[in-house]
Design a protein around this motif. Structure first.
Motif, PDB file in Angstrom:
ATOM      1  N   UNK A 195       0.820  -0.892  -0.252  1.00 55.11           N
ATOM      2  CA  UNK A 195       0.428  -0.128   0.297  1.00 55.11           C
ATOM      3  C   UNK A 195       0.945   1.085   0.758  1.00 55.11           C
ATOM      4  N   UNK A 196       2.056   0.885   0.160  1.00 52.39           N
ATOM      5  CA  UNK A 196       3.225   2.440  -0.009  1.00 52.39           C
ATOM      6  C   UNK A 196       2.781   3.198  -1.086  1.00 52.39           C
ATOM      7  N   UNK A 197       1.973   3.341  -1.987  1.00 53.61           N
ATOM      8  CA  UNK A 197       1.429   4.149  -2.955  1.00 53.61           C
ATOM      9  C   UNK A 197       0.573   5.263  -2.175  1.00 53.61           C
ATOM     10  N   UNK A 198       0.055   4.511  -0.988  1.00 53.75           N
ATOM     11  CA  UNK A 198      -1.165   5.519  -0.361  1.00 53.75           C
ATOM     12  C   UNK A 198       0.047   6.387  -0.020  1.00 53.75           C
ATOM     13  N   UNK A 199      -0.577   7.990   0.598  1.00 51.70           N
ATOM     14  CA  UNK A 199      -0.168   8.813   1.846  1.00 51.70           C
ATOM     15  C   UNK A 199      -0.664   8.626   3.083  1.00 51.70           C
ATOM     16  N   UNK A 200      -1.862   7.888   3.449  1.00 51.98           N
ATOM     17  CA  UNK A 200      -2.143   7.384   4.756  1.00 51.98           C
ATOM     18  C   UNK A 200      -2.560   5.557   4.239  1.00 51.98           C
ATOM     19  N   UNK A 201      -2.197   4.509   5.077  1.00 49.34           N
ATOM     20  CA  UNK A 201      -2.072   3.426   4.549  1.00 49.34           C
ATOM     21  C   UNK A 201      -1.815   2.818   6.299  1.00 49.34           C
ATOM     22  N   UNK A 202      -2.592   1.414   6.171  1.00 47.07           N
ATOM     23  CA  UNK A 202      -1.806   0.583   7.056  1.00 47.07           C
ATOM     24  C   UNK A 202      -2.717  -0.724   6.886  1.00 47.07           C
ATOM     25  N   UNK A 203      -2.985  -1.453   8.195  1.00 44.46           N
ATOM     26  CA  UNK A 203      -3.154  -3.292   8.033  1.00 44.46           C
ATOM     27  C   UNK A 203      -4.621  -2.946   9.649  1.00 44.46           C
ATOM     28  N   UNK A 204      -5.476  -3.548   9.089  1.00 44.99           N
ATOM     29  CA  UNK A 204      -6.227  -4.447  10.008  1.00 44.99           C
ATOM     30  C   UNK A 204      -6.717  -5.889   9.771  1.00 44.99           C
ATOM     31  N   UNK A 205      -5.978  -6.552  10.563  1.00 43.60           N
ATOM     32  CA  UNK A 205      -6.061  -8.249  10.755  1.00 43.60           C
ATOM     33  C   UNK A 205      -6.765  -8.802  11.427  1.00 43.60           C
TER      34      UNK A 205
END
Lengths: 254, 254
Positions: A96-106
């Motif tokens: 997801x590194x192309x997006x300014x704000x990103x993360x994981x919800x697993x």
């Protein structure tokens, strides 16, 4: 109120939708997927949008799609300034590194459409590219009743592997065990009290202490008798390797 | 009132004693074993006898000893006209054939001394060399709250093998899964909600329908990622064989 849009219509997506709708602090603004989902899979009252055109308004987009689809979705659509997370155990945050704000919800849980399952008490493994968004994801996990846990992509992959062992493989062993009984003209359901006690004991004593059986006590005549019942094939290999792994764990000679 | 004597002081013996004492229709006349059991293992008020000299009075003797000890006990002692049963899944009824009245009383359950477990709802696999004694064993199973099932020695061995898969191996997988988490700096206890849901789903949907995970859906990139985390060794072999067995069951290509 946290506004959430979900991309996907699989087992996880359907169960996340239920949790988000049941929670007073969150609202589902859209459900987007490539194909029109079968109607019975989507809770009543949820408007579905095809994945085409501009994204709807949302604070958080959850990509609850197959691992292979995450990267393409992230690069193909414009999520504006919203936080975009994926919900996969095996995909690193870097997809997801192309997006300014990103993360994981697993969520470390197993989901099936036909078996509604909330997030109460479920560990939610969280990761983000910035501290503020990590806090937002933590709030979301707590609102939905989950147990937020910080985990980097390596830890998450280990947890995903652990979940495969603890869920996928144990469930398949129950299936194989029932097949074994049925092949002998006995009901597979006879195993149910044993399955329940297996879990109760593992919870009460811990799985190390709870272990019993021929491999732990070095009862090789039973192992020999069992092997005669097994066809030479996968189950025989599984039987041998599992028995040896148990014996190694307890220092037993087989 | 059925008078029962138990030979043995292991996991099964200790739990059988508890069930027999709690049941108004049965009485425990003696507990016999080779060695003096550690006192905390035997419920208070149970008189223990060393295995030497004449047998006490009893209607049924239950040989709850190791598989290897059954034959020797049966030939070495004089049980008179009493019914003598063993409680092993793996030993055929023929090991008792020297005795005029003999049979099998095999609970399909896992027992540990430190974790009291009754027979309520537990399938009890029964076999006998005559019909009258089969009925006596059936009554005993029912009195103790169990679910009596006729099973010959071949069926019982299959059930024992199934129990090894459904209990011994699943419990060991939970141990291995927790180890995997702990190696990554996460708590093994994070798996508990998943373990609970695995059982709940298998009960609700059946284990065939409940199966999820990368092997079922043919998600080979996840399998490749997991294998990189595994040392080449037993766990890698278990991982590969279990994954292939799941794929074969669902006709998935890996």
């Amino acid at each position: 109120m946290i506004r959430i849009a979900i991309l996907g219509s699989g087992n996880l997506a359907v169960n996340l939708i239920r949790s988000i709708r049941a929670c007073p602090e969150t609202t589902l603004t859209a459900l987007l997927s490539r194909n029109e989902p079968k109607t019975q899979e989507i809770p009543a009252g949820i408007a579905h949008q095809r994945l085409s055109g501009p994204m709807p308004e949302a604070d958080i987009f959850i990509l609850a799609v197959s691992d292979q689809a995450i990267g393409a979705l992230a690069s193909q659509y414009d999520f504006g300034e919203a936080l975009v997370v994926h919900a996969s155990g095996a995909q690193p945050i870097s997809v997801l590194s192309g997006l300014p704000r990103h993360g994981i919800f697993y969520p470390l849980q197993t989901f099936t459409k036909s078996h509604p399952k909330g997030l109460d008490g479920v560990p939610i493994l969280l990761e983000s590219n910035n501290k503020d968004d990590f806090e937002i994801l933590k709030s979301l996990a707590l609102h939905l009743g989950g147990h937020p846990c910080a985990a980097d992509s390596y830890q998450r992959l280990q947890a995903h592997l652990a979940a495969v062992l603890a869920n996928n493989f144990t469930n398949h062993l129950w299936y194989l065990a029932a097949q074994q009984l049925e092949a002998a003209g006995l009901a597979g359901s006879l195993l149910q009290p044993l399955m329940e006690e297996t879990l109760a004991k593992a919870k009460a004593l811990g799985s190390f202490e709870a272990q019993t059986g021929p491999a732990r006590r070095g009862d090789t005549p039973s192992l020999v008798a069992h092997r005669k019942l097994l066809d030479t094939g996968l189950l025989e290999k599984i039987y041998d390797n599992m028995s040896q792994s148990i014996a190694n764990t307890y220092g037993t000679k087989l």
